[in-house]
Scaffold this motif. Sequence first.
Motif, PDB file in Angstrom:
ATOM      1  N   GLN A 103       0.854  -1.191   0.000  1.00  0.00           N
ATOM      2  CA  GLN A 103       0.000   0.000   0.000  1.00  0.00           C
ATOM      3  C   GLN A 103       0.887   1.237   0.000  1.00  0.00           C
ATOM      4  OE1 GLN A 103      -2.922   0.246   3.166  1.00  0.00           O
ATOM      5  NE2 GLN A 103      -2.815   2.474   3.173  1.00  0.00           N
ATOM      6  N   PRO A 104       0.652   2.205  -0.913  1.00  0.00           N
ATOM      7  CA  PRO A 104       1.459   3.425  -0.912  1.00  0.00           C
ATOM      8  C   PRO A 104       1.335   4.164   0.413  1.00  0.00           C
ATOM      9  CG  PRO A 104       0.255   3.219  -2.973  1.00  0.00           C
ATOM     10  CD  PRO A 104      -0.289   2.159  -2.066  1.00  0.00           C
ATOM     11  N   ILE A 138       8.952  12.079  -9.039  1.00  0.00           N
ATOM     12  CA  ILE A 138       8.193  11.835  -7.818  1.00  0.00           C
ATOM     13  C   ILE A 138       7.621  10.431  -7.906  1.00  0.00           C
ATOM     14  CG2 ILE A 138       6.167  12.486  -6.472  1.00  0.00           C
ATOM     15  CD1 ILE A 138       6.561  15.329  -7.281  1.00  0.00           C
ATOM     16  N   VAL A 139       7.885   9.612  -6.910  1.00  0.00           N
ATOM     17  CA  VAL A 139       7.416   8.233  -6.929  1.00  0.00           C
ATOM     18  C   VAL A 139       6.698   7.915  -5.626  1.00  0.00           C
ATOM     19  CG1 VAL A 139       9.221   7.386  -8.485  1.00  0.00           C
ATOM     20  CG2 VAL A 139       9.644   7.413  -6.031  1.00  0.00           C
ATOM     21  N   SER A 140       5.821   6.934  -5.679  1.00  0.00           N
ATOM     22  CA  SER A 140       5.125   6.470  -4.485  1.00  0.00           C
ATOM     23  C   SER A 140       5.947   5.386  -3.808  1.00  0.00           C
ATOM     24  CB  SER A 140       3.744   5.920  -4.849  1.00  0.00           C
ATOM     25  OG  SER A 140       2.860   6.962  -5.178  1.00  0.00           O
ATOM     26  N   LYS A 199       0.674   4.190 -12.373  1.00  0.00           N
ATOM     27  CA  LYS A 199       0.264   5.521 -11.951  1.00  0.00           C
ATOM     28  C   LYS A 199      -0.388   5.478 -10.587  1.00  0.00           C
ATOM     29  CE  LYS A 199      -0.445   7.023 -16.719  1.00  0.00           C
ATOM     30  NZ  LYS A 199      -1.410   7.508 -17.699  1.00  0.00           N
ATOM     31  N   SER A 200      -0.167   6.599  -9.864  1.00  0.00           N
ATOM     32  CA  SER A 200      -0.723   6.657  -8.532  1.00  0.00           C
ATOM     33  C   SER A 200      -2.237   6.699  -8.556  1.00  0.00           C
ATOM     34  CB  SER A 200      -0.181   7.895  -7.799  1.00  0.00           C
ATOM     35  OG  SER A 200      -0.581   9.064  -8.483  1.00  0.00           O
ATOM     36  N   GLY A 201      -2.815   7.059  -9.660  1.00  0.00           N
ATOM     37  CA  GLY A 201      -4.267   7.070  -9.745  1.00  0.00           C
ATOM     38  C   GLY A 201      -4.827   5.676  -9.606  1.00  0.00           C
ATOM     39  N   GLU A 202      -3.971   4.648  -9.878  1.00  0.00           N
ATOM     40  CA  GLU A 202      -4.410   3.267  -9.756  1.00  0.00           C
ATOM     41  C   GLU A 202      -4.063   2.699  -8.393  1.00  0.00           C
ATOM     42  OE1 GLU A 202      -3.504   2.415 -14.468  1.00  0.00           O
ATOM     43  OE2 GLU A 202      -2.332   1.457 -12.923  1.00  0.00           O
ATOM     44  N   ASN A 240       2.031  10.408 -10.695  1.00  0.00           N
ATOM     45  CA  ASN A 240       3.380   9.920 -10.490  1.00  0.00           C
ATOM     46  C   ASN A 240       3.441   8.405 -10.566  1.00  0.00           C
ATOM     47  OD1 ASN A 240       1.920   9.654  -8.120  1.00  0.00           O
ATOM     48  ND2 ASN A 240       3.727   9.687  -6.855  1.00  0.00           N
ATOM     49  N   SER A 241       4.639   7.855 -10.388  1.00  0.00           N
ATOM     50  CA  SER A 241       4.868   6.438 -10.577  1.00  0.00           C
ATOM     51  C   SER A 241       5.044   5.729  -9.248  1.00  0.00           C
ATOM     52  CB  SER A 241       6.114   6.229 -11.426  1.00  0.00           C
ATOM     53  OG  SER A 241       6.031   6.975 -12.611  1.00  0.00           O
TER      54      SER A 241
END
Length: 486
Positions: free
Chosen positions: A35-36, A46-48, A115-118, A128-129
Amino acid sequence: MAVKEFALPDLGEGLTESEIVEWHVAVGDMVTLNQPIAEVETAKAIVSLPSPVAGKISALHAEPGATVTVGTRIVTFELDGEAGETDTQDDPEASQKPAQSQKPAQPDMSAPTEKSGEAGSSDAPERNSVLVGYGPAVESGKRPTRKARAAQAAQQTGQSADAPAADALAQTVEAPAKTVNAPATPAEARTKTTPPVRKLAHDLGVDLTRVQGTGPDGLITRDDVSQAADAGDQSSDSATVSPSRESGPRAGGSNGRPREQRTPIKSVRKATAAAMVSSAFTAPHVTEFLTIDVTRTIELVARLKASGTSASVLAVIAKALCIGVARNPSVNSRWDAEANEIVEFGYINLGIAVATPRGLMVPNLKDADSLTLAELTDAIGTIARDARASKATPASLNGGTISITNVGVFGIDAGTPILNPGEAAILAMGAVRKMPWEHHGEIALRDVMTLSLSFDHRLVDGEQGARFLTDVGAILSDPGAVLGMV
């Protein structure tokens, strides 16, 4: 109850530090594997950062905006298990050592990212990734609801989620634990905005909880933060500065701005500065200029757009560059000092310089020489949007072989661009201007542009640079000339 100390991992970019942009969790939250839990900003992207374990957040050791070195602990987890399973339980400082036992698996930064949207927080925009190496989040990545955390806690204690004890436990989990090493999540982390805007607010000292968002659904924008900062400066100035001239220099500058404003040098700006200094003092730069009539190129782009085909002047120049490289391969090479070799590439990873809120970034198109004009147009648009939205992946920022910078978009005619480190050449395109120009023996008003080519004189001789530049210029002056070059 076992304890797990989690140190900032090596992001696989050769970097030694990262900045904590935002926490997606608070002390007391229950998290699942992958989990991010945070967003971190390196000098490139910028990455999670996903959770390496499933458990409870017992402490957060860095605040948003803090720069943390690799190997320094940033999160403490509580896990179910025997005390013998505890990681660094008896030696808290061991988590700050980049020992192999503490260091997570090395990420493969060349792999595709998600993607952070997912897999991001519920209110974070897609931009971001996910940090590669841990894998994508196994769930949606949304922060568990209070009821879900209560049910999970109840299962661990053998109680029903509907029981009063479970509800009390849920309230305990909801409230951050008051420990010295566990700062509470800032209130602005709950506001509706984006990490770059949060970072701007942090740098300007703006409290986001006091800012009224003007974006969609109350989203706080950069303009909102800037206006709030200006209003704060004006308020401070009016409270401390006397209108009398005899009181000495005023505290504020013109237009209500502070007389001095200091911004920490970090992230993209810091990395760009170091790279440019290294490039300028390592590679002997030479710049050549060529002013050309690009009227036919402008007309070609207009015709293609009218027919529904994707096209842009930048894409035409990119295509001309690829053809010029095939005829002058020395401009697409690298000086390998360690191996004492010149590496000449048989492919083109074309870097496109993009001005972003975080600073200059140069994502590159892999195998650009294999793309059609329409594909180049679409690909350039995509990587530019991703870079400005902080969605550029580390893979897209590494491995470039030659670059283009468009200074003309700012109204500049020409310049002497500095090489992207490790590359032999960079082409700058100036502004297209209507100018009197010789055309078929007469003076006519034509579209004119200046091209500037900077190159590493260790790899490219003046003649080679001139031949490459004239090849690109010939194509732009008469796109049909390409038929005699390929």
